[in-house]
Design a protein around this motif. Structure first.
Motif, PDB file in Angstrom:
ATOM      1  N   ASN A   1      32.710  31.981  33.297  1.00 13.76           N
ATOM      2  CA  ASN A   1      33.094  33.000  32.518  1.00 13.76           C
ATOM      3  C   ASN A   1      34.155  32.432  31.731  1.00 13.76           C
ATOM      4  O   ASN A   1      35.032  31.361  31.945  1.00 13.76           O
ATOM      5  CB  ASN A   1      33.790  34.149  33.137  1.00 13.76           C
ATOM      6  CG  ASN A   1      35.055  33.921  33.850  1.00 13.76           C
ATOM      7  OD1 ASN A   1      35.755  33.883  33.498  1.00 13.76           O
ATOM      8  ND2 ASN A   1      34.618  33.910  35.421  1.00 13.76           N
TER       9      ASN A   1
ATOM     10  N   TRP B   1      27.868  32.609  37.993  1.00 13.91           N
ATOM     11  CA  TRP B   1      28.116  32.295  36.402  1.00 13.91           C
ATOM     12  C   TRP B   1      29.483  31.863  36.226  1.00 13.91           C
ATOM     13  O   TRP B   1      30.260  32.064  36.961  1.00 13.91           O
ATOM     14  CB  TRP B   1      27.776  33.695  35.647  1.00 13.91           C
ATOM     15  CG  TRP B   1      26.487  34.135  35.807  1.00 13.91           C
ATOM     16  CD1 TRP B   1      25.688  34.725  36.725  1.00 13.91           C
ATOM     17  CD2 TRP B   1      25.490  34.309  34.615  1.00 13.91           C
ATOM     18  NE1 TRP B   1      24.499  35.107  36.280  1.00 13.91           N
ATOM     19  CE2 TRP B   1      24.422  34.673  34.849  1.00 13.91           C
ATOM     20  CE3 TRP B   1      25.523  33.944  33.111  1.00 13.91           C
ATOM     21  CZ2 TRP B   1      23.072  34.900  34.088  1.00 13.91           C
ATOM     22  CZ3 TRP B   1      24.579  34.121  32.581  1.00 13.91           C
ATOM     23  CH2 TRP B   1      23.384  34.371  32.879  1.00 13.91           C
TER      24      TRP B   1
ATOM     25  N   PHE C   1      24.912  35.828  29.306  1.00 15.02           N
ATOM     26  CA  PHE C   1      24.526  36.832  29.808  1.00 15.02           C
ATOM     27  C   PHE C   1      24.975  37.923  28.645  1.00 15.02           C
ATOM     28  O   PHE C   1      25.935  38.338  28.365  1.00 15.02           O
ATOM     29  CB  PHE C   1      25.375  37.209  31.152  1.00 15.02           C
ATOM     30  CG  PHE C   1      25.052  38.950  31.499  1.00 15.02           C
ATOM     31  CD1 PHE C   1      24.004  39.049  31.991  1.00 15.02           C
ATOM     32  CD2 PHE C   1      26.275  39.778  31.387  1.00 15.02           C
ATOM     33  CE1 PHE C   1      23.831  40.352  32.540  1.00 15.02           C
ATOM     34  CE2 PHE C   1      26.064  40.992  31.708  1.00 15.02           C
ATOM     35  CZ  PHE C   1      25.178  41.416  32.272  1.00 15.02           C
TER      36      PHE C   1
ATOM     37  N   TYR D   1      30.041  35.628  30.027  1.00 10.40           N
ATOM     38  CA  TYR D   1      29.359  34.769  31.200  1.00 10.40           C
ATOM     39  C   TYR D   1      28.472  34.071  30.808  1.00 10.40           C
ATOM     40  O   TYR D   1      27.575  34.408  29.839  1.00 10.40           O
ATOM     41  CB  TYR D   1      29.056  35.665  32.336  1.00 10.40           C
ATOM     42  CG  TYR D   1      29.967  36.623  32.852  1.00 10.40           C
ATOM     43  CD1 TYR D   1      30.776  36.458  34.103  1.00 10.40           C
ATOM     44  CD2 TYR D   1      30.272  38.121  32.327  1.00 10.40           C
ATOM     45  CE1 TYR D   1      31.518  37.146  34.486  1.00 10.40           C
ATOM     46  CE2 TYR D   1      31.094  38.953  32.873  1.00 10.40           C
ATOM     47  CZ  TYR D   1      31.964  38.573  33.929  1.00 10.40           C
ATOM     48  OH  TYR D   1      32.903  39.356  34.260  1.00 10.40           O
ATOM     49  N   TYR D   2      28.164  32.803  31.240  1.00 13.15           N
ATOM     50  CA  TYR D   2      27.173  31.699  31.075  1.00 13.15           C
ATOM     51  C   TYR D   2      26.822  30.874  32.058  1.00 13.15           C
ATOM     52  O   TYR D   2      27.858  30.549  33.000  1.00 13.15           O
ATOM     53  CB  TYR D   2      27.589  31.021  29.794  1.00 13.15           C
ATOM     54  CG  TYR D   2      28.842  30.184  29.823  1.00 13.15           C
ATOM     55  CD1 TYR D   2      28.700  28.895  30.364  1.00 13.15           C
ATOM     56  CD2 TYR D   2      30.240  30.704  29.786  1.00 13.15           C
ATOM     57  CE1 TYR D   2      29.739  27.819  30.453  1.00 13.15           C
ATOM     58  CE2 TYR D   2      31.263  29.593  30.239  1.00 13.15           C
ATOM     59  CZ  TYR D   2      31.044  28.401  30.540  1.00 13.15           C
ATOM     60  OH  TYR D   2      32.090  27.516  30.813  1.00 13.15           O
ATOM     61  N   LYS D   3      25.514  30.210  31.743  1.00 11.78           N
ATOM     62  CA  LYS D   3      25.225  29.113  32.588  1.00 11.78           C
ATOM     63  C   LYS D   3      24.750  27.946  31.851  1.00 11.78           C
ATOM     64  O   LYS D   3      24.370  28.211  30.646  1.00 11.78           O
ATOM     65  CB  LYS D   3      24.060  29.462  33.604  1.00 11.78           C
ATOM     66  CG  LYS D   3      24.256  30.484  34.660  1.00 11.78           C
ATOM     67  CD  LYS D   3      23.118  30.732  35.304  1.00 11.78           C
ATOM     68  CE  LYS D   3      23.573  31.857  36.448  1.00 11.78           C
ATOM     69  NZ  LYS D   3      22.325  32.276  37.422  1.00 11.78           N
TER      70      LYS D   3
END
Length: 378
Positions: free
Chosen positions: A211, A209, A194, A177-179
């Motif tokens: 993914n 988030w 994350f 998961y990322y932003k």
């Protein structure tokens, strides 16, 4: 047990008493003593032999992978063997000696059937890969795990993606998961990941988030993780190739504030980097190892081969590498193309059959195989 150098190009030979064994096709050194009534060539590390009147299959350590208990053994296709016992009962088995199973889809779900299309493992999975080394990757509730041929879950459903096993390891990917946010220090948009304490952890505000599947490395048949030892924290693993002859190529994304580029490495079965692939961004391509060699192509330089330490041992000089099995050496030989003509080389780059043939077709392959057969008795 003594570890055999599996990279020898072993070929069968017959002694003066009519018994068969295996020797190095180059040095002529005997590696498996002539104790068999007959022996076929090794294919993907295995050879069919007749021992005390019965058929079986050995590996290059001379261990029986399929015991010599059958009155007949024939290769059907891609790892499936048709065998008959003394009562003339027919079985179809794989290289492990167990029943041959293949994945099949029915009404949107996957299961497994035997060679005669009998359902063995019910249709219950969202996706399913073929069995490899006794295990198969299957997808359930959006995640991948592994089952055995009884349909029992051996490695839990926890992966974003899972590949076939090769040499005891399978490449897997986690769901990350990322932003994306602006970095003042790097003067660009960067990804904030994350970081998980456990492979199954998700953010509390998971809906905010993004993914993606992200390579994590490899697992063994116990589900234990083998993470490659990357050179620094700025290098992220993006793709992992299967192991071949104790080596696997991994692709990485290197994110520096002043530069972003790809890097690639070959690792060993402990996750240690053996060597870095040169000029990844310049169009150089590497392939799996066979007989201690891996085909490598370089932009405008043609094809050559490296050894297991990354040293270029057969120079870039070929327009095309055909091989008997894709681009791999087979029993120590590969078909190559130079100056628009085909021939055959050994693992040292010697042209065993000169590059004099205009077409690559069945006749050429047959001629080359016959020529190599004649060399065995020299």
């Amino acid at each position: 047990m003594k570890k055999t150098n599996i990279y020898y190009p072993l070929v069968p030979f017959e002694d003066s008493e009519g018994y068969w064994g295996f020797k190095d096709s180059i040095t002529k050194k005997i590696h498996i003593e002539p104790v068999y009534e007959y022996a076929n060539e090794f294919e993907k590390g295995y050879a069919c032999v007749i021992f005390k009147g019965k058929y079986g299959v050995i590996d290059k350590d001379n261990n029986f992978i399929i015991p010599p208990i059958y009155d007949y053994l024939g290769d059907l296709y891609d790892g499936a063997f048709e065998v008959y016992d003394e009562k003339d009962n027919r079985f179809v088995i794989d290289i492990t000696g167990s029943v041959f199973l293949k994945s099949k889809e029915s009404d949107g779900l996957y299961g497994y059937v035997d060679y005669d299309e009998n359902v063995v493992i019910p249709f219950q999975y969202e996706n399913a890969a073929d069995f490899s080394e006794g295990l198969a990757a299957v997808k359930k509730n959006g995640k991948w795990g592994y089952i055995n041929k009884k349909g029992e879950v051996v490695i839990p459903f926890r992966w974003g993606h899972a590949d076939l096993f090769s040499e005891g390891f399978a490449a897997v990917k986690r769901i990350s998961y990322y932003k994306e946010k602006w970095s003042e220090s790097k003067h660009k948009m960067v990804r904030e990941y994350f970081y998980k304490d456990n492979i199954d952890d998700v953010p509390d505000d998971v809906e905010t988030w993004k993914n993606r599947e992200m390579a994590i490395g490899y697992i063994n048949k116990k589900g234990e993780i083998l993470e490659p030892h990357l050179p620094d924290e700025e290098v992220f693993l993006t793709f992992a190739e299967p192991f071949s002859e104790g080596r696997a190529c991994i692709n990485c994304y290197h994110s520096e504030w002043y530069n972003e580029h790809d890097r690639a490495f070959y690792i060993d079965t402990e996750g240690n980097i053996v060597f870095e692939v040169e000029d990844v961004n310049s169009g150089i391509h590497y392939h799996p190892f066979s007989c201690g060699r891996a085909a490598v192509s370089a932009y405008l330089r043609g094809w050559g081969y490296i050894d297991r330490d990354g040293k270029l041992v057969i120079p870039y000089q070929y327009q095309e590498i055909v091989g008997f099995d894709e681009m791999e050496f087979n029993n120590g030989y590969a078909i190559v193309k130079r100056n628009n003509l085909y021939g055959c080389i050994d693992v040292d780059g010697n042209e065993i059959v000169p590059c004099i043939y205009k077409e690559y077709d069945t006749d050429v392959v047959t001629f080359i195989k016959n020529h190599l057969e004649s060399l065995k008795s020299d």
